[in-house]
Scaffold this motif. Structure first.
Motif, short mmCIF file in Angstrom:
data_model
loop_
_atom_site.label_atom_id
_atom_site.label_comp_id
_atom_site.label_asym_id
_atom_site.label_seq_id
_atom_site.Cartn_x
_atom_site.Cartn_y
_atom_site.Cartn_z
N TYR A 1 5.96 -9.07 109.75
CA TYR A 1 6.01 -10.51 109.96
C TYR A 1 5.96 -11.24 108.63
N MET A 2 6.93 -12.15 108.44
CA MET A 2 6.92 -13.02 107.27
C MET A 2 7.27 -14.44 107.71
N SER A 3 6.79 -15.42 106.98
CA SER A 3 6.98 -16.80 107.39
C SER A 3 6.96 -17.72 106.18
N TRP A 4 7.50 -18.92 106.39
CA TRP A 4 7.46 -19.98 105.39
C TRP A 4 6.78 -21.20 105.98
N TYR A 5 5.84 -21.77 105.21
CA TYR A 5 5.15 -23.00 105.57
C TYR A 5 5.39 -24.04 104.49
N ARG A 6 5.30 -25.30 104.87
CA ARG A 6 5.21 -26.36 103.89
C ARG A 6 3.88 -27.08 104.05
N GLN A 7 3.33 -27.49 102.92
CA GLN A 7 2.03 -28.17 102.91
C GLN A 7 2.21 -29.57 102.34
N ASP A 8 1.91 -30.55 103.14
CA ASP A 8 1.98 -31.94 102.73
C ASP A 8 0.61 -32.59 102.88
N PRO A 9 0.28 -33.53 102.02
CA PRO A 9 -1.06 -34.14 102.06
C PRO A 9 -1.41 -34.66 103.44
N GLY A 10 -2.60 -34.29 103.92
CA GLY A 10 -3.09 -34.78 105.20
C GLY A 10 -2.43 -34.19 106.43
N SER B 1 7.43 -30.99 98.46
CA SER B 1 6.29 -30.39 99.13
C SER B 1 5.85 -29.14 98.36
N VAL B 2 4.77 -28.55 98.83
CA VAL B 2 4.38 -27.23 98.35
C VAL B 2 4.71 -26.22 99.44
N TYR B 3 5.45 -25.19 99.08
CA TYR B 3 5.91 -24.21 100.04
C TYR B 3 5.14 -22.90 99.89
N PHE B 4 4.71 -22.37 101.01
CA PHE B 4 3.98 -21.11 101.00
C PHE B 4 4.70 -20.08 101.87
N CYS B 5 4.81 -18.90 101.31
CA CYS B 5 5.28 -17.75 102.07
C CYS B 5 4.05 -16.97 102.52
N ALA B 6 4.10 -16.44 103.74
CA ALA B 6 2.96 -15.68 104.26
C ALA B 6 3.47 -14.48 105.04
#
Lengths: 114, 111
Positions: free
Chosen positions: A31-40, A87-92
């Motif tokens: 399993y792999m995924s991409w998220y974006r993190q935005d303030p709040g 944004s800040v992008y995170f792979c998990a």
């Protein structure tokens, strides 16, 4: 043990440009995924993959494409960057498809679209 | 989609104090998780809870899965400077693809 590696760490784009965020993991996770993190707004799922050759959309997929040709790599493509994609992008990744949420995250890629 | 309400949004505490934060939802979750994000890093899993009513500790951290399955809290005892960061709750209805994150609690520990 490198875990989840993301490149680049920082990127500045102009509106309309395209680019690819790279993600690689060395834990043999299906399993792999991409998220974006935005303030709040916490972390929001963009796309995910449960194995090589299989991808699906998450909560906020518009403007992004993914592919999964190998178990190790899961690149995220921005086809025509827009300021809203700043944004800040995170792979998990996770050890199995039905994992209940125990994700391993990369260090993040900070993207600014002008 | 499902919504998680995480509070407080931010906290400023003195070193040595105890901290409490919580998450609530209108939906039922099968799993509650707590992650911590250090500045400039990705989130790291702190505690995972799989059963309603479960109380789990990890060092100075204690988390509970609410009996209604709609809430969870995280306590940190005797805070230290390295506790600084953003704490996220997350709820899952089954798998990683069904994970919903709260908006985070920014913790600052003052010396």
């Amino acid at each position: 043990n490198a875990g989840v590696t993301q490149t680049p760490k920082f990127q500045v784009l102009k509106t309309g440009q395209s680019m690819t965020l790279q993600c690689a993991q060395d834990m043999n996770h299906e399993y792999m995924s991409w998220y974006r993190q935005d303030p709040g707004m916490g972390l929001r799922l963009i796309h995910y993959s449960v194995g090589a050759g299989i991808t699906d959309q998450g909560e906020v997929p518009n403007g992004y494409n993914v592919s999964r040709s190998t178990t190790e790599d899961f690149p995220l493509r921005l086809l025509s960057a827009a300021p809203s994609q700043t944004s800040v992008y995170f792979c998990a990744s996770s050890s199995d498809t039905w994992n209940t949420g125990e994700l391993f995250f990369g260090e993040g890629s900070r993207l600014t679209v002008l | 989609g499902q919504q998680l309400n995480q509070s407080p949004q931010s906290m400023f505490i003195q070193e040595g104090e105890d901290v409490s934060m919580n998450c609530t939802s209108s939906s039922i979750f099968n799993t509650w998780l707590w992650y911590k994000q250090d500045p400039g890093e990705g989130p790291v899993l702190l505690i995972a809870l799989y059963k309603a009513g479960e109380l789990t500790s990890n060092g100075r951290l204690t988390a509970q899965f609410g009996i209604t399955r709609k809430d969870s809290f995280l306590n940190i005892s005797a805070s230290i400077p390295s506790d600084v960061g953003i704490y996220f709750c997350a709820g899952s209805t089954g798998s990683a693809r069904q994970l919903t994150f709260g908006s985070g609690t920014q913790l600052t520990v003052l010396p």
